[in-house]
Design a protein around this motif. Sequence first.
Motif, PDB file in Angstrom:
ATOM      1  N   ARG A  52       4.050  19.498  12.450  1.00  0.00           N
ATOM      2  CA  ARG A  52       4.976  20.428  11.802  1.00  0.00           C
ATOM      3  C   ARG A  52       6.406  19.879  11.860  1.00  0.00           C
ATOM      4  NH1 ARG A  52       7.239  24.193  14.479  1.00  0.00           N
ATOM      5  NH2 ARG A  52       6.806  25.720  12.866  1.00  0.00           N
ATOM      6  N   ARG A  54       8.387  18.341   9.789  1.00  0.00           N
ATOM      7  CA  ARG A  54       9.343  18.626   8.693  1.00  0.00           C
ATOM      8  C   ARG A  54       9.853  20.057   8.775  1.00  0.00           C
ATOM      9  NH1 ARG A  54       5.846  15.441   8.351  1.00  0.00           N
ATOM     10  NH2 ARG A  54       5.952  13.352   7.463  1.00  0.00           N
ATOM     11  N   LEU A  55       8.961  20.954   9.229  1.00  0.00           N
ATOM     12  CA  LEU A  55       9.340  22.374   9.326  1.00  0.00           C
ATOM     13  C   LEU A  55      10.312  22.585  10.482  1.00  0.00           C
ATOM     14  CD1 LEU A  55       5.754  23.855   8.811  1.00  0.00           C
ATOM     15  CD2 LEU A  55       7.605  23.660   7.121  1.00  0.00           C
ATOM     16  N   SER A  56      10.118  21.767  11.545  1.00  0.00           N
ATOM     17  CA  SER A  56      10.951  22.006  12.748  1.00  0.00           C
ATOM     18  C   SER A  56      12.152  21.061  12.788  1.00  0.00           C
ATOM     19  CB  SER A  56      10.084  21.773  13.997  1.00  0.00           C
ATOM     20  OG  SER A  56       9.664  20.403  13.988  1.00  0.00           O
TER      21      SER A  56
END
Length: 330
Positions: A52, A54-56
């Motif tokens: 994750r 890119r999300l974080s």
Amino acid sequence: MPMRHDFSENLMSLQSHILLEEAKHPSASGDFTWIVSAISLAAKSISNHVRRARLSGAIGKFGDTNIQGEEQQKLDVIANEALMRCLGTRASVAVLASEEDDEPTILRKGKDGGKYCVLFDPLDGSSNLDTGVGVGTIFSILRNDPNVHSAQATVCQPGVRQVAAGYVLYGSSTIFVITTGNGVALFELDPFIGSFLLVKDQLRVPERNSVYSVNEAYASTFPDGYQRYLAWAHANGYSSRYIGSMVADVHRTLLTGGVFMYPPTKKNPEGKLRYLYEASPMAFIMEQAGGLAYSGDARTLEHQPHKVHERVPVLLGSRGEVEKVREFLR
Ligand code: AHG
Ligand code: MN
Ligand code: MN
């Protein structure tokens, strides 16, 4: 007698497997199992960050250069932190050495205990992270010698002295591969129960497969024998597979056979891969699966390192394929 239903889902976890292995060594005290459980915990955390990123906001460069002269990715630092924190709490660890740290970290000295040294490449292939390619963690476990006072000397042991070695591949699934000297076991992370479950034990690398894995962009600066091997392979119907993450390339070689190599180049005359936490652990895995591993003329596991970040040439894979390359190197 009511019929017994077979609800036996796979519950052979990494922890259970290591405990069974440890039970085969009467002298074992359980310390070793705690180290593998620390690596497993860190691997689950790293897997979560990688999946994750890119999300974080964990993707991209950290903005610093490590001792290898390589730009660190944020995830290199995150993975290194996870391993240092999980292993740092284990009383059986004396010294930690990481690709990302200039010097080894001494956690316990002499009489304070600490039976083991753990060496690792926290995130291998990290230059591929932005493009979603498989990356991994590589680890090697050595015995600590409390009478040796320099951390560097303590960790600079030939691969034949490894107690265990393995890697985690953060690919299409999260795979944990380990050997304790009694064959190679492969586990897959079940994200629903958060456990690595045994998928295959006593894994064997196929005897032959006409596949070679090398960065051919540097072929013109390889020593002559490698160039003659490549010409032979091109003329004999070999195919080429190169991902550029050692863990992914070695894992494919372990499962499907073939040969992986990182020869000496003009840019890296000793080869690019580091002995203690890339070549040595992967050589242990490959030999335990019935394959071969050489660094130059020497069997990789017999090389005596003198520096923590020492680089060596790597040639490993199926017995028949490695021997074929060696015919050209003689
Ligand atoms: P790391 O990301 O830990 O520095 O390791 C990268 C290594 C290894 O994963 C891979 O086999 C090799 O670099 C690829 O090197 P080239 O890009 O020179 O082929
Ligand atoms: Mn690496
Ligand atoms: Mn790395």
